[in-house]
Design a protein around this motif. Structure first.
Motif, PDB file in Angstrom:
ATOM      1  N   UNK A  91       0.814  -1.221   0.000  1.00 42.52           N
ATOM      2  CA  UNK A  91       0.000   0.000   0.000  1.00 42.52           C
ATOM      3  C   UNK A  91       0.844   1.266   0.000  1.00 42.52           C
ATOM      4  N   UNK A  92       1.920   1.269   0.813  1.00 42.90           N
ATOM      5  CA  UNK A  92       2.686   2.490   1.021  1.00 42.90           C
ATOM      6  C   UNK A  92       3.858   2.627   0.053  1.00 42.90           C
ATOM      7  N   UNK A  93       4.529   1.540  -0.261  1.00 42.59           N
ATOM      8  CA  UNK A  93       5.728   1.617  -1.103  1.00 42.59           C
ATOM      9  C   UNK A  93       5.434   1.452  -2.595  1.00 42.59           C
ATOM     10  N   UNK A  94       4.304   0.847  -2.932  1.00 43.87           N
ATOM     11  CA  UNK A  94       4.004   0.594  -4.347  1.00 43.87           C
ATOM     12  C   UNK A  94       2.804   1.405  -4.816  1.00 43.87           C
ATOM     13  N   UNK A  95       1.663   1.192  -4.165  1.00 43.40           N
ATOM     14  CA  UNK A  95       0.439   1.837  -4.639  1.00 43.40           C
ATOM     15  C   UNK A  95       0.444   3.344  -4.411  1.00 43.40           C
ATOM     16  N   UNK A  96       0.925   3.797  -3.247  1.00 44.74           N
ATOM     17  CA  UNK A  96       0.926   5.237  -2.976  1.00 44.74           C
ATOM     18  C   UNK A  96       1.810   6.006  -3.951  1.00 44.74           C
ATOM     19  N   UNK A  97       3.081   5.621  -4.182  1.00 43.22           N
ATOM     20  CA  UNK A  97       3.885   6.346  -5.173  1.00 43.22           C
ATOM     21  C   UNK A  97       3.246   6.359  -6.564  1.00 43.22           C
ATOM     22  N   UNK A  98       2.618   5.237  -6.920  1.00 42.65           N
ATOM     23  CA  UNK A  98       1.946   5.183  -8.221  1.00 42.65           C
ATOM     24  C   UNK A  98       0.823   6.204  -8.290  1.00 42.65           C
ATOM     25  N   UNK A  99       0.034   6.307  -7.215  1.00 44.40           N
ATOM     26  CA  UNK A  99      -1.069   7.263  -7.204  1.00 44.40           C
ATOM     27  C   UNK A  99      -0.569   8.696  -7.157  1.00 44.40           C
ATOM     28  N   UNK A 100       0.545   8.911  -6.465  1.00 45.63           N
ATOM     29  CA  UNK A 100       1.125  10.265  -6.437  1.00 45.63           C
ATOM     30  C   UNK A 100       1.596  10.662  -7.834  1.00 45.63           C
ATOM     31  N   UNK A 101       2.282   9.743  -8.510  1.00 46.09           N
ATOM     32  CA  UNK A 101       2.757  10.023  -9.866  1.00 46.09           C
ATOM     33  C   UNK A 101       1.588  10.311 -10.800  1.00 46.09           C
ATOM     34  N   UNK A 102       0.517   9.531 -10.682  1.00 41.80           N
ATOM     35  CA  UNK A 102      -0.646   9.756 -11.539  1.00 41.80           C
ATOM     36  C   UNK A 102      -1.292  11.104 -11.229  1.00 41.80           C
ATOM     37  N   UNK A 103      -1.342  11.460  -9.944  1.00 49.40           N
ATOM     38  CA  UNK A 103      -1.906  12.762  -9.565  1.00 49.40           C
ATOM     39  C   UNK A 103      -1.060  13.899 -10.123  1.00 49.40           C
ATOM     40  N   UNK A 104       0.261  13.721 -10.143  1.00 47.91           N
ATOM     41  CA  UNK A 104       1.140  14.743 -10.723  1.00 47.91           C
ATOM     42  C   UNK A 104       0.838  14.926 -12.207  1.00 47.91           C
ATOM     43  N   UNK A 105       0.700  13.822 -12.916  1.00 46.39           N
ATOM     44  CA  UNK A 105       0.405  13.889 -14.354  1.00 46.39           C
ATOM     45  C   UNK A 105      -0.956  14.531 -14.593  1.00 46.39           C
ATOM     46  N   UNK A 106      -1.946  14.127 -13.824  1.00 49.43           N
ATOM     47  CA  UNK A 106      -3.310  14.642 -14.025  1.00 49.43           C
ATOM     48  C   UNK A 106      -3.425  16.126 -13.719  1.00 49.43           C
ATOM     49  N   UNK A 107      -2.598  16.632 -12.806  1.00 49.08           N
ATOM     50  CA  UNK A 107      -2.682  18.049 -12.425  1.00 49.08           C
ATOM     51  C   UNK A 107      -1.609  18.904 -13.097  1.00 49.08           C
ATOM     52  N   UNK A 108      -0.754  18.289 -13.889  1.00 49.66           N
ATOM     53  CA  UNK A 108       0.306  19.038 -14.561  1.00 49.66           C
ATOM     54  C   UNK A 108       1.454  19.419 -13.647  1.00 49.66           C
ATOM     55  N   UNK A 109       1.625  18.710 -12.530  1.00 50.42           N
ATOM     56  CA  UNK A 109       2.747  18.957 -11.624  1.00 50.42           C
ATOM     57  C   UNK A 109       3.988  18.276 -12.205  1.00 50.42           C
ATOM     58  N   UNK A 110       5.025  19.031 -12.528  1.00 52.52           N
ATOM     59  CA  UNK A 110       6.105  18.478 -13.359  1.00 52.52           C
ATOM     60  C   UNK A 110       7.174  17.660 -12.656  1.00 52.52           C
ATOM     61  N   UNK A 111       7.200  17.657 -11.308  1.00 53.09           N
ATOM     62  CA  UNK A 111       8.373  17.088 -10.629  1.00 53.09           C
ATOM     63  C   UNK A 111       7.963  16.236  -9.438  1.00 53.09           C
ATOM     64  N   UNK A 112       8.559  15.039  -9.342  1.00 57.47           N
ATOM     65  CA  UNK A 112       8.357  14.158  -8.189  1.00 57.47           C
ATOM     66  C   UNK A 112       9.711  13.659  -7.712  1.00 57.47           C
ATOM     67  N   UNK A 113       9.966  13.842  -6.420  1.00 59.66           N
ATOM     68  CA  UNK A 113      11.173  13.325  -5.784  1.00 59.66           C
ATOM     69  C   UNK A 113      10.743  12.230  -4.813  1.00 59.66           C
TER      70      UNK A 113
END
Length: 334
Positions: A91-113
């Protein structure tokens, strides 16, 4: 610049928040329980918001409007599995980063660390290391289809600092017990200071690097676990005999600890330690030179007992001293 800092109230997150503020960056820190991040509220460019980042809709709302997201959320123990067979690692190491990355793409947020782990690998000896690798892969699967979305990964060895759960745990143990039964005594680590980890993350924000750039974050010296415990003893003045446990006894000890509240160590942790937590790649020169433990740790471990006793008098054992430290840094007290 506006940065969404996930996991900002934790050990590493507190240092990252502090360094972001030092650079004049506006920081949003979501937390499920406001009091856990109270010590950050005095920093001038930090906004603490009570929110559940595991809620997809709320996560997307949080990500929107930021220039970058820093994800430091992680767990050391898998815990109970849900009805779908997923534990904390999934949930925390796989699914959450995936959802964060998708949220970045959907909102046009260009950078994820993304904070990962040294030795993260799908073929790693532990579920922890495997899940960290699957998390990186899930993020990259999204990034490779979106040219305007840039991802960086940070892979530290064990992180030490004034309020870590590593050296301070041993400082507690050597104070209480006359004999230390040490599992995996020959496990190797290359400890890196939390301020160096935070500095690398924050300093990487303006860098123009290829998406998928990964940074290995290690300190200048390799130690065995036995050497680290002896170092804590030297700093605290508590000399104790150490009895090192072999592979099977280490697993049995960890299995017993799994039955206790707090889970000091698990069998999965022991499996992680079977692989040397070291690297041939030094701390990236672009971020400076990492501090050695000997140069910084004694400044707080030598006064460990005094500070530890003082903390017990603070509300919720939450460390009002840390709160006062941030008030001082923000210029609110002298």
């Amino acid at each position: 610049m506006k940065v969404l800092l996930l996991g900002g109230s934790g050990f590493v997150g507190t240092s990252v928040a502090e360094q972001l503020v030092d650079r004049g960056i506006n920081v949003t820190v979501p937390t499920r329980v406001f009091l856990r991040a109270r010590h950050l509220t005095v920093l001038p460019t930090v906004e603490v918001i009570e929110a559940d980042i595991l809620d997809n809709e709320r996560l997307e709302q949080l990500v929107c409007g930021h220039d970058a997201v820093i994800n430091l959320v992680g767990v050391l123990h898998d815990g109970k599995r849900d009805s779908n067979g997923r534990g904390n690692f999934e949930r925390i190491h796989v699914e959450l980063p995936k959802r964060i990355a998708q949220a970045c793409v959907d909102t046009g947020t260009p950078r994820l660390l993304q904070l990962s782990a040294l030795n993260a690998s799908i073929t790693g000896p532990s579920e922890y290391l495997q899940s960290k690798d699957r998390g990186e892969a899930a993020v990259m699967e999204i990034a490779k289809h979106h040219a305007k979305f840039n991802v960086s990964f940070f892979r530290p060895s064990v992180i030490f600092g004034e309020r870590d759960r590593f050296q301070n745990l041993f400082a507690d143990l050597v104070k209480i017990f006359p004999l230390i039964m040490l599992g995996s005594p020959n496990a190797k680590f290359q400890p890196v200071w939390v301020e160096d980890v935070a500095g690398a993350i924050v300093d990487s924000l303006p860098l123009d690097t290829p998406s998928g750039q990964a940074y290995t974050l290690v300190g200048p010296r390799v130690y065995t676990l036995r050497e680290l415990v002896k170092f804590v003893m030297q700093c605290t003045g508590h000399s104790r005999p150490i009895i090192g446990l072999g592979k099977w006894l280490s697993m049995m000890q960890a299995g017993a600890f799994e039955l206790l509240p707090g889970k000091l160590i698990t069998r999965d942790n022991v499996r992680s330690m079977s692989l040397p937590n070291i690297s041939d790649h030094p701390y990236p020169a672009i971020f400076g030179t990492p501090q050695a433990m000997e140069s910084v740790v004694p400044t707080w471990l030598r006064t460990f007992e005094v500070n530890h006793a003082a903390d017990k008098n603070h509300d919720n054992n939450n460390g009002r001293s840390r709160y006062d430290h941030f008030r001082h840094r923000a210029g609110r007290i002298k």
